[in-house]
Design a protein around this motif. Structure first.
Motif, PDB file in Angstrom:
ATOM      1  N   THR A 356     -12.928  -9.621  31.200  1.00 22.47           N
ATOM      2  CA  THR A 356     -13.260 -10.867  30.517  1.00 22.47           C
ATOM      3  C   THR A 356     -13.158 -10.687  29.008  1.00 22.47           C
ATOM      4  O   THR A 356     -13.305  -9.588  28.473  1.00 22.47           O
ATOM      5  CB  THR A 356     -14.689 -11.331  30.861  1.00 22.47           C
ATOM      6  N   ASP A 357     -12.893 -11.792  28.350  1.00 25.27           N
ATOM      7  CA  ASP A 357     -12.873 -11.823  26.892  1.00 25.27           C
ATOM      8  C   ASP A 357     -13.398 -13.185  26.463  1.00 25.27           C
ATOM      9  O   ASP A 357     -12.912 -14.217  26.936  1.00 25.27           O
ATOM     10  CB  ASP A 357     -11.456 -11.610  26.361  1.00 25.27           C
ATOM     11  N   THR A 358     -14.391 -13.186  25.585  1.00 25.15           N
ATOM     12  CA  THR A 358     -15.024 -14.426  25.140  1.00 25.15           C
ATOM     13  C   THR A 358     -14.713 -14.664  23.671  1.00 25.15           C
ATOM     14  O   THR A 358     -14.821 -13.752  22.850  1.00 25.15           O
ATOM     15  CB  THR A 358     -16.542 -14.381  25.362  1.00 25.15           C
ATOM     16  N   GLY A 359     -14.319 -15.878  23.362  1.00 24.16           N
ATOM     17  CA  GLY A 359     -13.982 -16.222  21.989  1.00 24.16           C
ATOM     18  C   GLY A 359     -13.639 -17.686  21.880  1.00 24.16           C
ATOM     19  O   GLY A 359     -14.071 -18.513  22.685  1.00 24.16           O
ATOM     20  N   TRP A 360     -12.809 -18.020  20.906  1.00 25.95           N
ATOM     21  CA  TRP A 360     -12.419 -19.400  20.666  1.00 25.95           C
ATOM     22  C   TRP A 360     -11.291 -19.814  21.608  1.00 25.95           C
ATOM     23  O   TRP A 360     -10.371 -19.048  21.875  1.00 25.95           O
ATOM     24  CB  TRP A 360     -11.955 -19.587  19.227  1.00 25.95           C
ATOM     25  N   SER A 361     -11.382 -21.048  22.087  1.00 25.71           N
ATOM     26  CA  SER A 361     -10.295 -21.705  22.783  1.00 25.71           C
ATOM     27  C   SER A 361     -10.010 -23.007  22.028  1.00 25.71           C
ATOM     28  O   SER A 361     -10.464 -23.188  20.906  1.00 25.71           O
ATOM     29  CB  SER A 361     -10.661 -21.967  24.242  1.00 25.71           C
ATOM     30  N   LEU A 362      -9.253 -23.905  22.644  1.00 22.48           N
ATOM     31  CA  LEU A 362      -8.887 -25.156  21.987  1.00 22.48           C
ATOM     32  C   LEU A 362      -9.051 -26.330  22.937  1.00 22.48           C
ATOM     33  O   LEU A 362      -8.850 -26.195  24.155  1.00 22.48           O
ATOM     34  CB  LEU A 362      -7.429 -25.133  21.513  1.00 22.48           C
TER      35      LEU A 362
END
Length: 366
Positions: A356-362
């Motif tokens: 998993t990787d958590t951060g900004w999406s759009l």
């Protein structure tokens, strides 16, 4: 490379400090379920019947590029909506017999303008570039880009990330039309690739294999999120189908752009017209079918001017109005917008690296 399997991700949390925006992807600036602002009109329609928009802003002028009449034309206007009625000025003609011209992309680098495009003759499609000091005149003769491995290629574009130039495009692994992958390579200058090509995405997820023959990842566009991480937003599924949609690749913090397992893929479409292929928490479009092949309308076309959190920012994409038969001939340019969407987890399995990787999406708006 093995199949990239990723499961659905939980919907993103509301942006910290963001402006109030609708939770539905598909409602621009009105309450959910409200009618379009213009009765009888499709929200954001420009009136330009065309595909593959590429737009940048220099000062207060918007410049768009399009393939037409066996060459390339440029339009300029003081607004996105004004591009449709702006005169199309032809800046390059195929006098050298390169063949069909596809999907030009306009980029500004070092104060000079570069238009990258694909041309095809006898089934061999390759990338070319022309350049000028002016956006709408004085372009050079076409130069073939010496992309690594010299395979079928389309939708290439240049960007600068962490002080280095990169070129990203869609292409074939070999010489047969099996699938279109996304590749990246270093550039020593805007017209000279250097080193090898590295694959960063293959169309291996179920939601991007609804329409195939071939299966497709194409039209990559770079942007940088509020944390400074690189994203490549691309189009999936065949452009001849209303399953066409936008999805995201996010490079992990500190990741290597040339290492495929440092990229994390959204767990579904982020902008599309079919709920079953959307990422959890993202809604399908209300007014158009098959949105894709977009352009982030950035100042100077520079990802260093990518918007901060909390602000809507303009984009352009092509799509077909709902209720209209989906075909290439019925595609139009649309003006839309997007915002950064925080704390979004992308998941994957059975591959090297963290799952998993958590951060900004759009989130995109019609």
């Amino acid at each position: 490379m093995g199949i990239l399997r990723r499961s659905s991700a939980v919907a993103a949390l509301v942006l910290a400090g963001a402006l109030a925006v609708p939770l539905s992807l598909s409602v621009p600036d009105t309450a959910q379920g409200a009618a379009p602002e213009r009765a009888g009109a499709v929200q954001g329609a420009t009136g330009l019947r065309a595909a593959d928009p590429s737009v940048l802003r220099v000062g207060s002028t918007y410049t768009a590029v399009q393939s037409a009449d066996g060459g390339i034309v440029v339009r300029q206007a003081s607004s996105l909506d004004g591009l449709a009625s702006a005169p199309a000025k032809k800046v390059w003609s195929d006098t050298g017999g390169l063949g069909g011209v596809w999907a030009p992309e306009i980029v500004r680098d070092g104060g000079r303008y570069y238009i990258y495009f694909a041309a095809e003759r006898a089934g061999a499609r390759r990338m070319y570039v022309i350049s000028s000091a002016s956006p709408d005149s004085g372009y050079s003769a076409a130069k073939k880009l010496a992309l690594p491995d010299d395979k079928w290629a389309i939708d290439g574009t240049l960007f600068t990330f962490q002080g280095r130039r990169w070129f990203v495009w869609s292409g074939w692994a070999g010489d047969t039309n099996v699938e279109q992958n996304l590749y990246i390579a270093r550039m020593s200058d805007p017209t000279t690739p250097t080193g090898g090509r590295s694959i960063i995405s293959q169309p291996r997820e179920g939601w991007e294999r609804v329409v195939g023959n071939p299966y497709i990842n194409e039209a990559p566009e770079a942007i940088k999120d509020p944390n400074g991480q690189l994203h490549i937003v691309y189009s999936a599924n065949g452009s001849w189908s209303d399953q066409y949609c936008l999805a995201d690749l996010r490079l992990r913090a500190g990741g290597d752009p040339t290492y495929v397992w440092d990229w994390y893929k959204s767990n579904g479409c982020l902008f599309g017209s079919h709920r079953e292929t959307m990422m959890t928490g993202w809604d399908p479009t209300l007014y158009v079918d098959g949105p894709g092949h977009h352009s982030f309308v950035l100042l100077d076309g520079d990802i260093g001017t990518s918007p901060p959190a909390g602000q809507k920012f303009p984009s352009m994409f092509h799509a077909v109005p709902k209720g209209t038969p989906y075909s290439w001939e019925n595609r139009h340019w649309y003006s839309g917008s997007f915002v950064w969407w925080g704390d979004t987890t992308y998941k994957r399995a059975n591959v090297p690296g963290a799952e998993t990787d958590t951060g900004w999406s759009l989130k995109f708006f019609e």
